[in-house]
Design an enzyme around this catalytic site. Structure first.
Site, PDB file in Angstrom:
ATOM      1  N   GLU A 213       0.843  -1.205   0.000  1.00 30.10           N
ATOM      2  CA  GLU A 213       0.000   0.000   0.000  1.00 30.10           C
ATOM      3  C   GLU A 213       0.877   1.254   0.000  1.00 30.10           C
ATOM      4  O   GLU A 213       0.780   2.123   0.889  1.00 30.10           O
ATOM      5  CB  GLU A 213      -0.994  -0.010   1.182  1.00 30.10           C
ATOM      6  CG  GLU A 213      -1.973  -1.174   1.073  1.00 30.10           C
ATOM      7  CD  GLU A 213      -3.206  -1.102   1.955  1.00 30.10           C
ATOM      8  OE1 GLU A 213      -3.273  -0.257   2.853  1.00 30.10           O
ATOM      9  OE2 GLU A 213      -4.120  -1.926   1.725  1.00 30.10           O
ATOM     10  N   GLU A 344      -4.772  -8.694  -0.798  1.00 39.09           N
ATOM     11  CA  GLU A 344      -5.611  -8.477   0.392  1.00 39.09           C
ATOM     12  C   GLU A 344      -7.051  -8.358  -0.083  1.00 39.09           C
ATOM     13  O   GLU A 344      -7.375  -7.459  -0.878  1.00 39.09           O
ATOM     14  CB  GLU A 344      -5.203  -7.203   1.156  1.00 39.09           C
ATOM     15  CG  GLU A 344      -3.884  -7.337   1.875  1.00 39.09           C
ATOM     16  CD  GLU A 344      -3.526  -6.143   2.755  1.00 39.09           C
ATOM     17  OE1 GLU A 344      -4.443  -5.492   3.300  1.00 39.09           O
ATOM     18  OE2 GLU A 344      -2.318  -5.879   2.887  1.00 39.09           O
TER      19      GLU A 344
END
Ligand code: AHR
Length: 545
Positions: A213, A344
């Site tokens: 991220e 994810e």
């Protein structure tokens, strides 16, 4: 995306009108499988997992320590690895998540008694349950390092996928970690260090994440800044040609991150990219009332029909996310050399149902979550030509877990049972299937709304078709005619995960409340009729004549 779907439901390709016309009188829906229309081989890595040093995932969940009275193999909870083997776990991502960009791999090497303690990334977030202690979940003791992680993967039968720290360590730290894992025995100081840690031979780690991220907790980069960092961190790595490097991709629908990274990493940067990692959580159950990250969530156990359908609609967005990011990647990666990775995914509900106080972001898991798992895995399989890996978040005691575990207590969640049912797809050829069923209607913030009626995916291995189907509807079973184009079905076995109440879930005290049920289905000839219970996940295994 739902406006692309018409009244009769999900049409995965042409021919839905024809199908609808041919639905038998007894059935209100029809599924047709086309074994002659392959999509791609289903990568076993789609059945991947995610383990972060977050709350009760590692400490208590997986690592109980060698001296523990809890059954363990070298300190790793035995129940977890035994069940991971059963579902044929293919790959495990570690050590994060946001934790990855804080982690110094050297802290998790050397004699365990001498390893340093560090403040965990998650030390002070608002979501901590009241009264949670200052234990290993807040202050990382580094008992579970690289060697312990790779041993855990071996026990589970899975490949390791290691996420490197790009926010707070250097490119040199990255290549030294690769060297520690993969250098031949006795060749380098890091190989000697690994040997001293109990592993003479290389750990053979193939999958490496370059940050996590990076648009957020991984460094607040712009796509161009991240492309520059990616280029620098990957320009040289030992035995780089044997590694599969995964770039920190977008948050859900942020196509700009994908487009701008791919454009900026054109040429020398992108040549080292094996996979591009999308993250997508199903969290907003508010029916459009808010987009606030906390206010939009629903309770994991106490949800109403609207919140049920809204979470499923969030999960169903995966269909367009895969298609849209794939298209954006193809604008520069025209030959589609780079795979999409969804490292994810899962449902993220409100705090309040943690299995114990230290299980930060722990939540209960109902039939609603089982449906999220089934429909998401089906989506990946319908895109088997695009999706190279996926990792449900997270393995134990956190978000959409397969297991709840605390001290000597352990239970399987409905999501575990979906992974068990779907394992039969791994490595098979995904084939096209068309689902025709009336859409299910509900009220969304006072307005009429609808969701698909039946959906799923099909695969072929030898002469066996595996068909998995989710019925999201809360009220009615779906009487469905099932046919395999150009073949007769010799025999069928069904395994169904369903419960009288969609809120049903397993607990330490009642671990068998939700479990699959197997049955033989009467079938011979061109088609057969099967009834899919409300809010259910089903696997049909069909032997072709
Ligand atoms: O899975 C929990 C967190 O969600 C991960 O650490 C992060 O990558 C994501 O935002």
């Amino acid at each position: 995306m739902h406006d692309r779907r018409q009244f009769l439901g999900t049409a995965l390709g042409a021919g839905v009108g024809l199908l609808a016309a041919r639905v038998s009188r007894a059935a209100e829906a029809r599924i047709e499988v086309f074994p002659g229309e392959p999509i791609g081989t289903i990568a076993p890595e789609i059945y991947g997992h995610f383990v972060e040093h977050l709350g009760g995932v590692v400490y208590d969940g997986i690592w109980v320590g060698e001296g523990s009275r809890i059954p363990n193999v070298g300190g790793v909870r035995k129940d977890v690895v035994d069940h991971l083997r059963r579902v044929r776990a293919s790959v495990v991502r570690w050590p994060g998540g946001c934790f990855a960009d804080q982690y110094d791999w050297r802290d998790g090497t050397g004699p365990r008694a001498r390893r340093p303690r560090r403040t965990n990334f998650w030390v002070d977030v608002r979501e901590w349950p009241a009264g949670a202690g200052d234990g290993p979940q807040r202050y990382e003791p580094n008992q579970f390092g690289t060697v312990e992680f790779v041993r855990f993967c071996r026990l589970a039968g899975a490949q390791p996928y290691v996420a490197a720290n790009v926010r707070s360590l250097s490119a040199q730290d990255f290549w030294r970690w690769v060297e520690y894992c993969n250098a031949p025995a006795g060749t380098t100081t890091t190989a000697d260090q690994r040997e001293a840690d109990g592993e003479r031979e290389p750990l053979a780690v193939r999958f490496w994440g370059v940050g996590n991220e990076s648009w957020g907790c991984g460094g607040n980069f712009t796509p161009e800044e991240y492309a520059a960092a990616f280029r620098r961190y990957t320009a040289w790595l030992p035995w780089g040609g044997k590694l599969s490097l995964i770039g920190a991709g977008p948050n859900s629908g942020e196509l700009d991150w994908t487009r701008r990274f791919f454009a900026a990493a054109e040429g020398r940067g992108r040549q080292h990219l094996w996979g591009w990692a999308l993250h997508h959580y199903s969290w907003n159950a508010s029916g459009g009332r808010t987009s606030d990250w906390r206010a939009g969530k629903s309770d994991a156990l106490q949800f109403d029909p609207e919140q049920h359908y809204e979470i499923l609609a969030e999960a169903d967005r995966m269909e367009s996310l895969v298609a849209d990011h794939w298209k954006a990647m193809g604008e520069t990666d025209t030959g589609h050399r780079v795979k999409l990775v969804v490292d994810e995914w899962g449902a993220w509900h409100k705090p309040g149902t943690e299995p114990f106080r230290e299980a930060l972001l722990g939540q209960q898991n109902t039939m609603r979550d089982a449906l999220v798992a089934g429909l998401t895995l089906d989506t990946f399989q319908r895109h088997a030509d695009k999706v190279g890996m996926a990792n449900v978040a997270q393995l134990v005691n956190c978000l959409q877990s397969l297991f709840l575990a605390h001290e000597d207590r352990f239970c399987l969640t409905p999501t575990y049972h979906v992974f068990d049912l779907y394992a039969a797809h791994q490595g098979a050829q995904a084939v096209r299937a068309v689902f025709a069923a009336p859409r299910v209607s509900y009220t969304r913030n006072g307005q009429p709304a609808s969701l698909y009626g039946l959906n799923g995916s099909a695969s072929l291995k030898d002469r066996r078709v595996t068909l998995t189907v989710t019925n999201p509807g809360l009220d009615a079973p779906r009487e469905t005619e099932v046919a395999v184009r150009g073949a007769t079905v010799h025999s069928v076995r069904a395994a169904t995960l369903a419960a009288p109440d969609v809120h049903a879930h397993n607990t330490f005290d009642d671990p068998g409340a939700v479990a699959p049920r197997e049955q033989a289905v009467a079938a011979s000839g061109a088609s057969f009729v099967h009834r899919f219970p409300p809010a259910s996940v089903t696997r049909l295994e069909m032997e072709l004549g």
